[in-house]
Write a protein that holds these residues in place. Structure first.
Motif, short mmCIF file in Angstrom:
data_model
loop_
_atom_site.label_atom_id
_atom_site.label_comp_id
_atom_site.label_asym_id
_atom_site.label_seq_id
_atom_site.Cartn_x
_atom_site.Cartn_y
_atom_site.Cartn_z
N ALA A 73 1.30 10.40 -4.46
CA ALA A 73 0.02 10.23 -3.87
C ALA A 73 -1.15 10.10 -5.00
O ALA A 73 -2.16 9.17 -4.83
CB ALA A 73 -0.33 11.12 -2.94
N LYS A 74 -0.95 11.01 -5.86
CA LYS A 74 -2.03 11.28 -6.76
C LYS A 74 -2.12 9.93 -7.52
O LYS A 74 -3.28 9.50 -8.12
CB LYS A 74 -1.74 12.43 -7.60
CG LYS A 74 -2.26 13.71 -7.06
CD LYS A 74 -1.95 15.00 -7.90
CE LYS A 74 -2.12 16.30 -7.03
NZ LYS A 74 -1.94 17.34 -8.20
N ILE A 75 -1.02 9.49 -8.21
CA ILE A 75 -0.67 8.18 -8.78
C ILE A 75 -1.35 7.12 -8.23
O ILE A 75 -2.00 6.09 -8.78
CB ILE A 75 0.74 7.93 -9.21
CG1 ILE A 75 1.08 9.03 -10.30
CG2 ILE A 75 0.82 6.54 -9.88
CD1 ILE A 75 2.61 9.24 -10.68
N MET A 76 -1.28 6.89 -7.06
CA MET A 76 -1.65 5.92 -6.19
C MET A 76 -3.15 5.78 -6.06
O MET A 76 -3.84 4.90 -5.97
CB MET A 76 -1.05 5.99 -4.56
CG MET A 76 0.56 5.35 -4.53
SD MET A 76 1.04 5.34 -3.05
CE MET A 76 1.06 7.05 -2.38
N ILE A 77 -3.61 7.09 -5.85
CA ILE A 77 -5.13 7.15 -5.81
C ILE A 77 -5.76 6.84 -7.07
O ILE A 77 -6.72 6.07 -7.18
CB ILE A 77 -5.54 8.65 -5.50
CG1 ILE A 77 -5.24 8.91 -4.02
CG2 ILE A 77 -6.99 8.89 -5.82
CD1 ILE A 77 -5.14 10.36 -3.77
N GLU A 78 -5.24 7.23 -8.04
CA GLU A 78 -5.81 6.94 -9.58
C GLU A 78 -5.70 5.41 -9.49
O GLU A 78 -6.58 4.77 -10.09
CB GLU A 78 -4.95 7.67 -10.83
CG GLU A 78 -5.29 8.98 -10.52
CD GLU A 78 -4.31 9.69 -11.98
OE1 GLU A 78 -3.88 8.91 -12.91
OE2 GLU A 78 -4.45 10.82 -12.06
#
Length: 87
Positions: free
Chosen positions: A77-82
């Motif tokens: 999820a963090k990667i997708m947000i970035e």
């Protein structure tokens, strides 16, 4: 205590996919563990410590797998947000 969405997903309350690829290595390990458990239970049928060890191992294994799943999902999820916020 409220169950998180990730825990709902982990415990099967949410089923995004009913099919999962299982490797031969995983199947072999499960077979080895099952055989060893059966052998120990047969050889030591009334051993309270063995039952306790198996129960504790099962609980620990499930806990560790759930935590790893949540960490992996959170990282994704963090990667997708970035990616989405990188303009």
């Amino acid at each position: 205590m409220k169950i998180s969405t990730l825990e709902d997903l982990w415990y099967g309350n949410i089923n995004p996919s009913t099919n999962r690829d299982v490797t031969m290595k995983e199947l072999n390990l499960v077979d080895l563990i099952g055989s060893a458990r059966s052998d120990l239970k047969r050889e030591l049928p009334d051993n309270k410590k063995l039952r306790e060890l198996i129960d504790n191992y099962d609980e620990y294994s499930q806990f560790v797998e759930c935590e790893a799943f949540k960490r992996g999902f959170s990282l994704a999820a963090k990667i997708m947000i970035e990616i989405l916020c990188d303009d």
